[in-house]
Design an enzyme around this catalytic site. Structure first.
Site, PDB file in Angstrom:
ATOM      1  N   ASP A 232       0.804  -1.225   0.000  1.00 50.12           N
ATOM      2  CA  ASP A 232       0.000   0.000   0.000  1.00 50.12           C
ATOM      3  C   ASP A 232       0.835   1.273   0.000  1.00 50.12           C
ATOM      4  O   ASP A 232       1.997   1.294   0.371  1.00 50.12           O
ATOM      5  CB  ASP A 232      -0.974   0.007   1.181  1.00 50.12           C
TER       6      ASP A 232
ATOM      7  N   GLU B 236      -0.527  -2.126   5.282  1.00 49.30           N
ATOM      8  CA  GLU B 236       0.369  -1.979   6.439  1.00 49.30           C
ATOM      9  C   GLU B 236       0.154  -0.654   7.145  1.00 49.30           C
ATOM     10  O   GLU B 236       0.382  -0.535   8.351  1.00 49.30           O
ATOM     11  CB  GLU B 236       1.833  -2.092   5.991  1.00 49.30           C
ATOM     12  N   GLU B 237      -0.300   0.350   6.406  1.00 49.82           N
ATOM     13  CA  GLU B 237      -0.313   1.718   6.922  1.00 49.82           C
ATOM     14  C   GLU B 237      -1.475   2.033   7.858  1.00 49.82           C
ATOM     15  O   GLU B 237      -1.459   3.066   8.519  1.00 49.82           O
ATOM     16  CB  GLU B 237      -0.327   2.717   5.755  1.00 49.82           C
TER      17      GLU B 237
ATOM     18  N   ARG C  14      18.983  -5.256  13.906  1.00 50.13           N
ATOM     19  CA  ARG C  14      19.032  -5.199  15.359  1.00 50.13           C
ATOM     20  C   ARG C  14      18.435  -6.481  15.926  1.00 50.13           C
ATOM     21  O   ARG C  14      17.218  -6.699  15.862  1.00 50.13           O
ATOM     22  CB  ARG C  14      18.267  -4.007  15.920  1.00 50.13           C
TER      23      ARG C  14
ATOM     24  N   HIS D 219       7.305   9.292   4.309  1.00 45.91           N
ATOM     25  CA  HIS D 219       6.095  10.085   4.525  1.00 45.91           C
ATOM     26  C   HIS D 219       6.291  11.547   4.121  1.00 45.91           C
ATOM     27  O   HIS D 219       5.460  12.396   4.445  1.00 45.91           O
ATOM     28  CB  HIS D 219       5.593   9.985   5.970  1.00 45.91           C
TER      29      HIS D 219
END
Length: 395
Positions: free
Chosen positions: A83, A141-142, A182, A368
């Site tokens: 998306d 996902e957003e 990480r 963004h």
């Protein structure tokens, strides 16, 4: 020839195709759970590669399977999101968004292209690994509840059962050619906060006749922030932040209600669970003390993202073997959130970062942002490392 050299040869020879795919996806973005054309594009490429797939998972999601030797032995999944965001693109490039007000400003076009590139390499090398590789192309996902949670509910981690799962995400502050990992806890859980205060409206000149909700909410917010701090033992980072205030009054009009919206983020899941009800009760008691009504509504968001220690360290080593140790970095904890975290709660996971920055080309904007873009050489790195991680894990 070593596996990494075979992967590099396949990816390098496909680079122009990867760029073409990414530019097509970037120019034709679709909002969360509306990714019909994006899904159709992915399906067409999988079909051309001879990779079997299933469409329509959680709406527009796709699941594909590459079977190696002894395909039932083990299964590793690779995931990409589909998306885009409701942002007006400001880049002056040939592949600029053709959809007004919609843009791939978070790099999901890159993620999808990298997974397609990795799929191409893995399909060519399927006789060189034991087990299966599941390809997950995920919608939404957003926005909550997150396409990952919906795909999991529809069985994406079963048949065959996923033993490990990996995904990448663009990282605009990291130079192209580099990768970041990480092990352990990496990203925060996030919840949405909605506060309503109902007082009593009236004429501003008659203070005895109104109960100003603006003044009440202005007093409430710092007290609530201090209360949340008092609940923390200081051992795990968290964020309480208010991003929106609204009250529709005027210079001489006291409104009936005031509203605030914000976020709560934490790395500590048990603490997160324990404080929701306490926060809500604090708000109710405070409002009662002010002869006002209202509530704190908490919308539970994505959980904390946990990278499996062993799998992530193995993946880091795979990336070092592929790119050279100087191009693999260890990341700091981030208080941002990602719905890949739902997968990380179900299977050993590795969520890593892809450098896309190139200051010389002016590619420096963050996700963004209406001018976000990437150095497209990152496509080779992302696709290649994904394929290398899969092959190493299934060796």
């Amino acid at each position: 020839m070593q596996q990494k050299n075979k992967i590099k040869e396949i990816i390098e020879s496909s680079f122009s195709t990867l760029v073409e795919w990414r530019e097509h996806l970037h120019a034709n973005p679709e909002l969360s759970f509306q990714e019909e054309q994006t899904s159709a594009f992915v399906a067409s490429k999988l079909k051309a590669m001879g990779i079997p797939f299933e469409k329509g998972i959680a709406g527009t999601g796709i699941v594909a399977l590459i079977k190696g030797r002894n395909p039932e032995k083990q299964c590793l999944a690779l995931r990409a999101d589909l998306d885009a965001l409701p942002i007006v693109e400001e880049n002056d490039v040939a592949y600029k968004s053709k959809v007004e007000g919609v843009m791939h400003a978070c790099g999901h076009d890159v993620h999808t292209t990298c997974l397609l590139g990795a799929a191409k390499a893995l399909q060519s090398l399927k006789d060189e690994f034991e087990g299966s590789v599941k390809l997950i192309f995920q919608p939404g996902e957003e926005v909550l509840p997150g396409g990952a949670s919906l795909m999991i509910k529809e069985g994406v981690l079963e048949n065959p059962k996923v033993d490990k799962i990996a995904a990448l995400h663009v990282f605009p502050t990291m130079n192209v050619g580099k990768i970041g990992f990480r092990p352990g806890q990496y990203m925060a859980a996030c919840d949405e906060l909605y506060i309503t205060v109902n007082g009593k409206g009236g004429h501003a000149a008659l203070p005895n006749e109104y109960n100003n909700p603006i003044m009440i909410i202005a007093e409430l917010l710092p007290k609530l922030e201090a209360y949340v701090e008092s609940l923390s033992d200081g051992t795990s980072p968290y964020i309480f932040a208010i991003g929106k205030l609204q009250a529709d009054g005027a210079t001489n009009v006291i409104p009936q209600s005031a509203f605030a919206e914000g976020t709560l983020r934490t790395m500590d899941e048990p603490w997160r669970k324990s404080i929701h009800e306490k926060m809500q009760q604090f708000v109710l008691e405070f409002l009662a003390s002010k002869n006002a009504q209202g509530a704190l509504r908490i919308v539970k968001g994505y959980p904390s993202l946990l990278n499996n220690e062993m799998f992530t360290k193995q993946s880091m080593q795979s990336a070092k073997d592929y790119l050279g140790a100087e191009n693999v970095e260890e990341m700091d904890i981030r208080m941002t959130a990602e719905d890949f975290s739902f997968y990380s709660q179900k299977a050993p996971a590795c969520f890593f970062r892809l450098g896309v920055r190139n200051e010389g080309l002016g590619i420096t904007y963050g996700v963004h942002h209406p001018k976000f873009d990437i150095d497209q050489n990152a496509l080779k790195v992302g696709a290649g490392v994904m394929a290398q991680i899969a092959l190493s894990a299934l060796d």
